[in-house]
Design a protein around this motif. Structure first.
Motif, PDB file in Angstrom:
ATOM      1  N   LEU A  89       3.696 -11.615  -2.339  1.00 58.00           N
ATOM      2  CA  LEU A  89       4.362 -10.524  -1.641  1.00 58.00           C
ATOM      3  C   LEU A  89       3.276  -9.649  -1.037  1.00 58.00           C
ATOM      4  O   LEU A  89       2.284  -9.345  -1.702  1.00 58.00           O
ATOM      5  CB  LEU A  89       5.203  -9.704  -2.629  1.00 58.00           C
ATOM      6  CG  LEU A  89       5.777  -8.378  -2.130  1.00 58.00           C
ATOM      7  CD1 LEU A  89       6.812  -8.616  -1.039  1.00 58.00           C
ATOM      8  CD2 LEU A  89       6.388  -7.603  -3.295  1.00 58.00           C
ATOM      9  N   GLU A  90       3.471  -9.267   0.230  1.00 56.59           N
ATOM     10  CA  GLU A  90       2.549  -8.332   0.870  1.00 56.59           C
ATOM     11  C   GLU A  90       3.351  -7.207   1.487  1.00 56.59           C
ATOM     12  O   GLU A  90       4.449  -7.427   2.016  1.00 56.59           O
ATOM     13  CB  GLU A  90       1.715  -9.025   1.948  1.00 56.59           C
ATOM     14  CG  GLU A  90       0.776 -10.073   1.387  1.00 56.59           C
ATOM     15  CD  GLU A  90      -0.209 -10.589   2.414  1.00 56.59           C
ATOM     16  OE1 GLU A  90      -0.681  -9.787   3.261  1.00 56.59           O
ATOM     17  OE2 GLU A  90      -0.514 -11.791   2.366  1.00 56.59           O
ATOM     18  N   LEU A  91       2.783  -6.009   1.441  1.00 57.21           N
ATOM     19  CA  LEU A  91       3.462  -4.862   2.035  1.00 57.21           C
ATOM     20  C   LEU A  91       2.459  -3.799   2.436  1.00 57.21           C
ATOM     21  O   LEU A  91       1.383  -3.696   1.867  1.00 57.21           O
ATOM     22  CB  LEU A  91       4.507  -4.301   1.066  1.00 57.21           C
ATOM     23  CG  LEU A  91       4.033  -3.896  -0.335  1.00 57.21           C
ATOM     24  CD1 LEU A  91       3.691  -2.413  -0.405  1.00 57.21           C
ATOM     25  CD2 LEU A  91       5.116  -4.230  -1.346  1.00 57.21           C
ATOM     26  N   ASP A  92       2.837  -3.047   3.464  1.00 57.47           N
ATOM     27  CA  ASP A  92       2.111  -1.837   3.830  1.00 57.47           C
ATOM     28  C   ASP A  92       2.795  -0.694   3.107  1.00 57.47           C
ATOM     29  O   ASP A  92       4.019  -0.725   2.896  1.00 57.47           O
ATOM     30  CB  ASP A  92       2.153  -1.606   5.348  1.00 57.47           C
ATOM     31  CG  ASP A  92       1.329  -2.629   6.112  1.00 57.47           C
ATOM     32  OD1 ASP A  92       0.425  -3.252   5.515  1.00 57.47           O
ATOM     33  OD2 ASP A  92       1.588  -2.806   7.315  1.00 57.47           O
ATOM     34  N   ASP A  93       2.037   0.328   2.731  1.00 59.59           N
ATOM     35  CA  ASP A  93       2.644   1.439   2.009  1.00 59.59           C
ATOM     36  C   ASP A  93       1.950   2.741   2.328  1.00 59.59           C
ATOM     37  O   ASP A  93       0.864   2.771   2.902  1.00 59.59           O
ATOM     38  CB  ASP A  93       2.641   1.175   0.506  1.00 59.59           C
ATOM     39  CG  ASP A  93       1.262   1.330  -0.136  1.00 59.59           C
ATOM     40  OD1 ASP A  93       0.245   1.221   0.577  1.00 59.59           O
ATOM     41  OD2 ASP A  93       1.201   1.551  -1.346  1.00 59.59           O
ATOM     42  N   GLY A  94       2.636   3.826   1.953  1.00 62.22           N
ATOM     43  CA  GLY A  94       2.067   5.143   2.159  1.00 62.22           C
ATOM     44  C   GLY A  94       2.997   6.232   1.659  1.00 62.22           C
ATOM     45  O   GLY A  94       4.044   5.970   1.065  1.00 62.22           O
ATOM     46  N   PHE A  95       2.614   7.460   1.934  1.00 66.33           N
ATOM     47  CA  PHE A  95       3.407   8.622   1.549  1.00 66.33           C
ATOM     48  C   PHE A  95       4.479   8.871   2.600  1.00 66.33           C
ATOM     49  O   PHE A  95       4.318   8.520   3.768  1.00 66.33           O
ATOM     50  CB  PHE A  95       2.511   9.857   1.413  1.00 66.33           C
ATOM     51  CG  PHE A  95       1.539   9.750   0.273  1.00 66.33           C
ATOM     52  CD1 PHE A  95       1.956   9.875  -1.035  1.00 66.33           C
ATOM     53  CD2 PHE A  95       0.191   9.521   0.528  1.00 66.33           C
ATOM     54  CE1 PHE A  95       1.061   9.769  -2.087  1.00 66.33           C
ATOM     55  CE2 PHE A  95      -0.715   9.418  -0.514  1.00 66.33           C
ATOM     56  CZ  PHE A  95      -0.281   9.536  -1.822  1.00 66.33           C
ATOM     57  N   ALA A  96       5.569   9.522   2.162  1.00 72.31           N
ATOM     58  CA  ALA A  96       6.682   9.818   3.062  1.00 72.31           C
ATOM     59  C   ALA A  96       7.083  11.282   2.917  1.00 72.31           C
ATOM     60  O   ALA A  96       6.754  11.937   1.916  1.00 72.31           O
ATOM     61  CB  ALA A  96       7.863   8.918   2.739  1.00 72.31           C
ATOM     62  N   ASP A  97       7.819  11.765   3.912  1.00 69.13           N
ATOM     63  CA  ASP A  97       8.372  13.113   3.815  1.00 69.13           C
ATOM     64  C   ASP A  97       9.632  13.086   2.950  1.00 69.13           C
ATOM     65  O   ASP A  97      10.029  12.023   2.447  1.00 69.13           O
ATOM     66  CB  ASP A  97       8.624  13.703   5.200  1.00 69.13           C
ATOM     67  CG  ASP A  97       9.692  12.974   5.999  1.00 69.13           C
ATOM     68  OD1 ASP A  97      10.544  12.256   5.415  1.00 69.13           O
ATOM     69  OD2 ASP A  97       9.699  13.128   7.241  1.00 69.13           O
ATOM     70  N   LYS A  98      10.289  14.224   2.789  1.00 66.44           N
ATOM     71  CA  LYS A  98      11.452  14.288   1.892  1.00 66.44           C
ATOM     72  C   LYS A  98      12.632  13.456   2.377  1.00 66.44           C
ATOM     73  O   LYS A  98      13.568  13.202   1.627  1.00 66.44           O
ATOM     74  CB  LYS A  98      11.878  15.743   1.675  1.00 66.44           C
ATOM     75  CG  LYS A  98      12.417  16.432   2.906  1.00 66.44           C
ATOM     76  CD  LYS A  98      12.779  17.864   2.595  1.00 66.44           C
ATOM     77  CE  LYS A  98      13.319  18.555   3.830  1.00 66.44           C
ATOM     78  NZ  LYS A  98      13.713  19.936   3.547  1.00 66.44           N
TER      79      LYS A  98
END
Length: 162
Positions: A89-98
């Motif tokens: 499994l591969e994914l891009d990720d990061g922080f998000a707003d509310k």
């Protein structure tokens, strides 16, 4: 389950975790493929996750938040980039707003999860790739290494109920 190791490579900009499970790869794959199972282990025990969107397909989006003991929410996003069930499994990720929308989509992290059969079950390797040294150091300072160890430590309980 045993987290057999974690390695930070500041030159390669990676943080890698290795864990062994007494279950077949297909069963371990389920803790990623099923958002209700994922919620039971993603995030440290005191910061449980809630997935509000989960499209488990290449190009699919995931939106979630983790809730701290005082009610504070930390939001995150994923875009699934590759699925090779039940081994990769591969994914891009990061922080998000509310609202769950990415706030750092121009500098995503990239995660590669591999599952390989072993004589006693399955070895899971999770490699987190960071956009730059600053992103890696920020995550380390936020406690990502300890948090992932604690999160991965919850998978055995999920596997025991499947």
């Amino acid at each position: 389950m045993t987290v057999t190791g974690s390695t930070t490579d500041t030159e390669a900009l990676t943080l890698t975790f290795v864990a062994d499970f007494d279950a077949p790869a297909e069963q371990v794959w389920g803790v990623w493929a099923d958002p209700r199972k994922l919620e039971r282990w993603w995030g440290p025990p005191t910061w449980p996750a809630t997935f509000t969107r989960y499209e488990f397909t290449p190009g699919g989006a995931a939106r979630y938040h983790m809730t701290g003991p005082d009610g504070t929410e930390s939001h995150g996003w994923w875009t699934i980039t590759a699925i090779e069930a039940p081994h990769r499994l591969e994914l891009d990720d990061g922080f998000a707003d509310k609202h769950g929308e990415p706030v750092d989509a121009d500098r995503p992290g990239h995660v590669v999860v591999t599952l390989e059969s072993t004589p006693s079950g399955t070895r899971m390797t999770v490699v987190n790739h960071f956009a730059d040294a600053e992103a890696l150091q920020m995550q380390l300072k936020m406690g990502m290494e300890e948090g992932m160890r604690l999160a991965l430590g919850q998978i055995d309980a999920v596997l025991a109920t499947t």
